[in-house]
Scaffold this motif. Structure first.
Motif, mmCIF file in Angstrom:
data_model
loop_
_atom_site.group_PDB
_atom_site.id
_atom_site.type_symbol
_atom_site.label_atom_id
_atom_site.label_comp_id
_atom_site.label_asym_id
_atom_site.label_seq_id
_atom_site.Cartn_x
_atom_site.Cartn_y
_atom_site.Cartn_z
ATOM 1 N N VAL A 111 0.742 -1.138 0.082
ATOM 2 C CA VAL A 111 0.614 0.115 -0.288
ATOM 3 C C VAL A 111 1.056 1.790 -0.359
ATOM 4 N N THR A 112 0.740 2.155 -1.297
ATOM 5 C CA THR A 112 1.334 3.708 -0.664
ATOM 6 C C THR A 112 -0.008 4.214 -0.340
ATOM 7 N N VAL A 119 4.882 6.029 2.609
ATOM 8 C CA VAL A 119 4.062 7.192 2.322
ATOM 9 C C VAL A 119 4.856 8.379 1.700
ATOM 10 N N LEU A 120 3.631 9.009 1.146
ATOM 11 C CA LEU A 120 4.218 10.158 0.365
ATOM 12 C C LEU A 120 3.574 11.495 0.364
ATOM 13 N N PRO A 121 3.927 12.260 0.405
ATOM 14 C CA PRO A 121 3.389 13.913 0.737
ATOM 15 C C PRO A 121 2.667 13.721 -0.691
ATOM 16 N N MET A 122 1.484 14.575 -0.810
ATOM 17 C CA MET A 122 1.216 15.229 -1.883
ATOM 18 C C MET A 122 2.391 16.065 -2.956
ATOM 19 N N SER A 123 2.806 16.898 -2.230
ATOM 20 C CA SER A 123 3.827 17.744 -3.036
ATOM 21 C C SER A 123 4.466 17.820 -1.292
ATOM 22 N N PRO A 124 6.120 18.635 -2.391
ATOM 23 C CA PRO A 124 6.933 18.699 -1.158
ATOM 24 C C PRO A 124 7.402 19.826 -0.818
ATOM 25 N N GLU A 125 6.270 20.621 -0.998
ATOM 26 C CA GLU A 125 6.387 22.142 -0.042
ATOM 27 C C GLU A 125 5.587 22.449 0.292
ATOM 28 N N PRO A 126 5.299 22.745 1.551
ATOM 29 C CA PRO A 126 4.364 23.489 2.963
ATOM 30 C C PRO A 126 3.437 23.708 1.711
#
Length: 325
Positions: free
Chosen positions: A23-24, A118-125
Motif C-alpha cells: 500500500v502507498t 508514505v509520500l507527501p502530495m507536494s514537496p512543499e508546505p
C-alpha cells in the motif's frame, strides 16, 4: 493506494492493510495547527502530523504496536516539548538531516520495518484558503475568504470552495510530488477519503499535477464517504452533498465506486444519483464501528473494499504479492 490525511486516511490504511500489504499513502501537507503547525512555522518544514498518522496505521498493522504507540505519543508538561508528538519530531529531524522529504519518509519506513510507503502530495508546505459564507451577521450571504487548514476546518460558517497554494505564494499553483504522481499513474486502485472533506480529501484534487494523474490513471477509483458531517467545514452536509462538492472541485474526475455506511444515508436514491454523476455505483454497507461513534470498522470497511473491486476472499489473498496500491 490511498489519498487523504489525518484520522480519515488512518482508517482507510488500517482497512486496506487487511486486503493487501502493498500500500502507498499520499498525504496532505497543509496542516498549520498544533505540533505540526509549530514545527512548520519554526523550521519551514513539511507539517509532519498527517504523515505521522499514516506511519502509525502501517506500524499497527505490521505488528509494530510499540512503534505505533511511540509515534503517536505526545509529551506532557508545559515546557518546549509540550504537545509535540514523538513521530512529528522524528520526521522533522529526518527532513532536516536528509534534506529531501521523500528520502526522509522512505528512511522512516525502513527504520520502522513497515512495508507500506508514505509520500507527501507536494514537496512543499501548502496553505488552504476557503470561501465561506455565514460569518457576517448583517449579511449572512456574504462570502469571505479565510486562510489556513485550522481556520477552514473549524469555521462556524459554510465552506463553499477551497483553493490551495504554496505558503506565501498565492499566485503560484502547488507542485505535486513526483513520486506521488508516478504512484498514482502506476496504481491498480486509488481510494479517496474518508476524512475532513475540505482540508484532507479535496486538496489532492487541487494540485494540478496530481489532479492530472488522477484523470489519466487506469486505476480503479473509489471514494469512501464519512459517517457523519464534520462540525465546522461540513456541518449539515448530506452524503450526496459531499459528492456534489467533490464534483464541483474536479468536474472531469470520474470514479468507479462510492462506499458509504447504509445507516448514515437517509436517501439511498439521492446518493446513487450523485454517485452516478461521477460515473460511479454506490455501495451501501454496515461499515461503522458499533462502539465508537463516527469511526469506521476496519474489518467491515475492508470487506466493502473487496466488494467494490469484485474480489473474492481467495482473489484478495492473491493480491498480497502484487503492487496493489
Amino acid at each position: 493506494m490511498a489519498l487523504g490525511g489525518g484520522h480519515g486516511l488512518h482508517a482507510t490504511l488500517t482497512a486496506l492493510r487487511r486486503v493487501t500489504s502493498q500500500v502507498t499513502a499520499v498525504v496532505t501537507v497543509a496542516d498549520d495547527g498544533g505540533s505540526s503547525g509549530r514545527l512548520r512555522r519554526e523550521l519551514g518544514l513539511l507539517p509532519p502530523g498527517d504523515l505521522r498518522q499514516a506511519f502509525a496505521a502501517f506500524a499497527a498493522e505490521d505488528g509494530g504496536t510499540l512503534w505505533a504507540e511511540v509515534f503517536q505519543h505526545r509529551f506532557g508538561g508545559d515546557g518546549a516539548l509540550a504537545g509535540h508528538a514523538v513521530g512529528n519530531l522524528l520526521l522533522a529531524g529526518l527532513f532536516e538531516v536528509l534534506g529531501d522529504p521523500v528520502a526522509a519518509l522512505d528512511e522512516a519506513s525502513r527504520l520502522m520495518g513497515i512495508s507500506g510507503r508514505v509520500l507527501p502530495m507536494s514537496p512543499e508546505p501548502l496553505e488552504i484558503q476557503g470561501e465561506v459564507s455565514g460569518l457576517d451577521a448583517e449579511n449572512p450571504e456574504a462570502v469571505r475568504r479565510i486562510r489556513g487548514q485550522v481556520a477552514v476546518a473549524t469555521t462556524p460558517g459554510q465552506v463553499h470552495r477551497i483553493s490551495l497554494h504554496p505558503t506565501g505564494q498565492a499566485d503560484r499553483p502547488p507542485r505535486g510530488c513526483a513520486e506521488a504522481i508516478e504512484a498514482v499513474l502506476g496504481a491498480d486502485v486509488v481510494f479517496l477519503g474518508p476524512g475532513s472533506w475540505f482540508t484532507s480529501v479535496l486538496p489532492h484534487l487541487l494540485v494540478p499535477d496530481l489532479h492530472d494523474a488522477l484523470l489519466r490513471t487506469d486505476a480503479t477509483k473509489v471514494v469512501i464517504l464519512n459517517l457523519i458531517p464534520q462540525p465546522g467545514e461540513t456541518a449539515g452536509f448530506s452524503p450526496e452533498k459531499h459528492l456534489d462538492v467533490l464534483f464541483e472541485h474536479a468536474p472531469e474526475l470520474r470514479v468507479d465506486a462510492v462506499i458509504a455506511d447504509r445507516d448514515s444515508v437517509p436517501s439511498p436514491a439521492r446518493l446513487r444519483d450523485a454517485a452516478g454523476r461521477l460515473g460511479a455505483r454506490a455501495l451501501l454497507g454496515a461499515v461503522a464501528d458499533p462502539v465508537v461513534t463516527g469511526r469506521h470498522d476496519p474489518d467491515a470497511l475492508a470487506g466493502c473494499m473487496r466488494d467494490a473491486l469484485g474480489l473474492t476472499g481467495g482473489e484478495a489473498e492473491g493480491m498480497e504479492g502484487q503492487r496493489w496500491r
